[in-house]
Design a protein around this motif. Structure first.
Motif, mmCIF file in Angstrom:
data_model
loop_
_atom_site.group_PDB
_atom_site.id
_atom_site.type_symbol
_atom_site.label_atom_id
_atom_site.label_comp_id
_atom_site.label_asym_id
_atom_site.label_seq_id
_atom_site.Cartn_x
_atom_site.Cartn_y
_atom_site.Cartn_z
ATOM 1 N N GLU A 1 40.449 79.250 6.008
ATOM 2 C CA GLU A 1 39.317 78.662 6.705
ATOM 3 C C GLU A 1 38.647 79.732 7.537
ATOM 4 O O GLU A 1 39.308 80.619 8.056
ATOM 5 N N LEU A 2 37.347 79.652 7.665
ATOM 6 C CA LEU A 2 36.621 80.686 8.385
ATOM 7 C C LEU A 2 36.859 80.634 9.885
ATOM 8 O O LEU A 2 36.769 81.640 10.569
ATOM 9 N N GLY A 3 37.155 79.453 10.423
ATOM 10 C CA GLY A 3 37.368 79.348 11.851
ATOM 11 C C GLY A 3 36.074 79.353 12.644
ATOM 12 O O GLY A 3 36.065 79.572 13.846
ATOM 13 N N TYR A 4 34.967 79.129 11.990
ATOM 14 C CA TYR A 4 33.662 79.096 12.633
ATOM 15 C C TYR A 4 33.177 77.652 12.710
ATOM 16 O O TYR A 4 33.544 76.823 11.889
ATOM 17 N N ARG A 5 32.305 77.390 13.654
ATOM 18 C CA ARG A 5 31.672 76.073 13.747
ATOM 19 C C ARG A 5 30.556 75.983 12.725
ATOM 20 O O ARG A 5 30.187 76.958 12.092
ATOM 21 N N ASN A 6 29.985 74.790 12.614
ATOM 22 C CA ASN A 6 28.834 74.578 11.741
ATOM 23 C C ASN A 6 27.720 75.550 12.128
ATOM 24 O O ASN A 6 27.442 75.751 13.302
ATOM 25 N N ARG A 7 27.112 76.172 11.136
ATOM 26 C CA ARG A 7 25.984 77.075 11.384
ATOM 27 C C ARG A 7 24.726 76.400 10.865
ATOM 28 O O ARG A 7 24.645 76.053 9.688
ATOM 29 N N VAL A 8 23.765 76.188 11.746
ATOM 30 C CA VAL A 8 22.468 75.638 11.361
ATOM 31 C C VAL A 8 21.470 76.785 11.369
ATOM 32 O O VAL A 8 21.241 77.410 12.402
ATOM 33 N N LEU A 9 20.902 77.072 10.208
ATOM 34 C CA LEU A 9 19.907 78.133 10.060
ATOM 35 C C LEU A 9 18.555 77.457 9.914
ATOM 36 O O LEU A 9 18.373 76.619 9.031
ATOM 37 N N SER A 10 17.606 77.817 10.779
ATOM 38 C CA SER A 10 16.362 77.046 10.791
ATOM 39 C C SER A 10 15.100 77.881 10.980
ATOM 40 O O SER A 10 14.044 77.331 11.261
ATOM 41 N N ASP A 11 15.196 79.183 10.815
ATOM 42 C CA ASP A 11 14.008 80.018 10.924
ATOM 43 C C ASP A 11 13.288 80.076 9.581
ATOM 44 O O ASP A 11 13.926 80.166 8.531
ATOM 45 N N ILE A 12 11.978 80.056 9.628
ATOM 46 C CA ILE A 12 11.204 80.232 8.407
ATOM 47 C C ILE A 12 11.375 81.678 7.962
ATOM 48 O O ILE A 12 11.302 82.602 8.761
ATOM 49 N N GLY A 13 11.649 81.865 6.681
ATOM 50 C CA GLY A 13 11.935 83.201 6.150
ATOM 51 C C GLY A 13 13.425 83.347 5.916
ATOM 52 O O GLY A 13 14.117 82.387 5.600
ATOM 53 N N THR A 14 13.926 84.562 6.114
ATOM 54 C CA THR A 14 15.331 84.840 5.841
ATOM 55 C C THR A 14 16.168 84.680 7.103
ATOM 56 O O THR A 14 15.826 85.192 8.156
ATOM 57 N N ASN A 15 17.274 83.951 6.969
ATOM 58 C CA ASN A 15 18.246 83.719 8.035
ATOM 59 C C ASN A 15 19.559 84.392 7.622
ATOM 60 O O ASN A 15 19.860 84.485 6.432
ATOM 61 N N TYR A 16 20.337 84.801 8.618
ATOM 62 C CA TYR A 16 21.585 85.514 8.345
ATOM 63 C C TYR A 16 22.748 84.849 9.063
ATOM 64 O O TYR A 16 22.625 84.489 10.225
ATOM 65 N N ALA A 17 23.858 84.720 8.369
ATOM 66 C CA ALA A 17 25.110 84.259 8.967
ATOM 67 C C ALA A 17 26.197 85.219 8.508
ATOM 68 O O ALA A 17 26.398 85.405 7.303
ATOM 69 N N ASP A 18 26.871 85.855 9.459
ATOM 70 C CA ASP A 18 27.912 86.834 9.146
ATOM 71 C C ASP A 18 29.284 86.266 9.449
ATOM 72 O O ASP A 18 29.474 85.580 10.455
ATOM 73 N N TYR A 19 30.240 86.594 8.589
ATOM 74 C CA TYR A 19 31.635 86.208 8.767
ATOM 75 C C TYR A 19 32.485 87.444 8.512
ATOM 76 O O TYR A 19 32.278 88.153 7.536
ATOM 77 N N ARG A 20 33.420 87.689 9.385
ATOM 78 C CA ARG A 20 34.264 88.874 9.255
ATOM 79 C C ARG A 20 35.713 88.451 8.989
ATOM 80 O O ARG A 20 36.186 87.454 9.517
ATOM 81 N N PHE A 21 36.383 89.255 8.161
ATOM 82 C CA PHE A 21 37.808 89.046 7.921
ATOM 83 C C PHE A 21 38.475 90.403 7.756
ATOM 84 O O PHE A 21 37.816 91.409 7.495
ATOM 85 N N PHE A 22 39.775 90.422 7.916
ATOM 86 C CA PHE A 22 40.532 91.668 7.968
ATOM 87 C C PHE A 22 41.613 91.665 6.895
ATOM 88 O O PHE A 22 42.350 90.687 6.744
ATOM 89 N N ILE A 23 41.705 92.760 6.155
ATOM 90 C CA ILE A 23 42.787 92.961 5.179
ATOM 91 C C ILE A 23 43.733 94.004 5.777
ATOM 92 O O ILE A 23 43.307 95.119 6.077
ATOM 93 N N PRO A 24 45.000 93.661 5.973
ATOM 94 C CA PRO A 24 45.931 94.595 6.622
ATOM 95 C C PRO A 24 46.188 95.847 5.783
ATOM 96 O O PRO A 24 46.129 95.791 4.546
ATOM 97 N N PRO A 25 46.484 96.952 6.453
ATOM 98 C CA PRO A 25 46.842 98.171 5.720
ATOM 99 C C PRO A 25 48.045 97.911 4.814
ATOM 100 O O PRO A 25 48.942 97.140 5.152
ATOM 101 N N GLY A 26 48.034 98.539 3.652
ATOM 102 C CA GLY A 26 49.112 98.359 2.689
ATOM 103 C C GLY A 26 48.958 97.130 1.817
ATOM 104 O O GLY A 26 49.797 96.853 0.975
ATOM 105 N N GLN A 27 47.872 96.373 2.019
ATOM 106 C CA GLN A 27 47.595 95.176 1.224
ATOM 107 C C GLN A 27 46.251 95.331 0.518
ATOM 108 O O GLN A 27 45.398 96.079 0.971
#
Length: 183
Positions: A1-27
């Motif tokens: 699960e992303l662990g983020y709340r609902n994202r409402v994008l409402s600008d005319i044109g292009t909207n951006y929503a970023d999500y970050r995740f981490f892959i541990p070293p050695g994996q």
């Protein structure tokens, strides 16, 4: 699960929503990885100009067209396969770009008729396996940065060799060291 709340994008044109995740070293991510995107959108948009593009670490990996059928449902679902080759050891950035254009340019903004939701039900499935780092080259320069630092949790064999009496280079090395320490 992303662990983020609902994202409402409402600008005319292009909207951006970023999500970050981490892959541990050695994996590393194995085959079968995917991103489940749960979304909804307004029916008051130009479907031929509005939609979603999903990028991982700047690489486009999937897209969704908006249409009258998906506008009727508050929650739509698409599963986007994640190519393991674009997932990095360390921090990764998934970006959801949503283009929204109203049917009528004169639509009142108070109506909130131009929107897209990215529901918190969205999730990653990232099966991990041990990565083979034994075949890696032992001498690197900063052209491969952040390698080799992303492959090891210990920096016990890392050294900075800097020019004498050059504070600008020292500042740059400090920034690199600070980034590595943070990671």
């Amino acid at each position: 699960e992303l662990g983020y709340r609902n994202r409402v994008l409402s600008d005319i044109g292009t909207n951006y929503a970023d999500y970050r995740f981490f892959i541990p070293p050695g994996q590393k991510v194995s085959t079968g990885a995917y991103f489940d995107l749960y979304y909804g959108h307004s029916a008051l948009i130009q479907f031929e100009r509005s939609g979603v593009v999903v990028l991982l670490n700047g690489v486009p990996m999937g897209s969704v067209s908006f249409n009258k059928d998906t506008a009727l449902l508050p929650i739509n679902h698409v599963q986007i396969p994640i190519p393991p080759s674009i997932v990095l050891t360390g921090e990764n950035q998934l970006e959801v770009r949503v283009s929204l254009f109203p049917i009528d340019k004169c639509t009142a903004t108070s109506l909130q008729g131009v929107y897209a939701n990215i529901w918190p039900d969205s999730l990653f499935h990232l099966p991990l396996e041990t990565s083979d780092t034994t075949s890696l080259i032992s001498n690197y320069d900063l052209k491969q940065y952040p390698a080799p630092f992303a492959y090891r949790t210990s920096m016990d064999n890392t050294a900075f060799i800097l020019q004498q009496d050059n504070p600008e280079i020292w500042r740059a090395a400090f920034q690199v060291a600070r980034y590595l320490g943070d990671q």
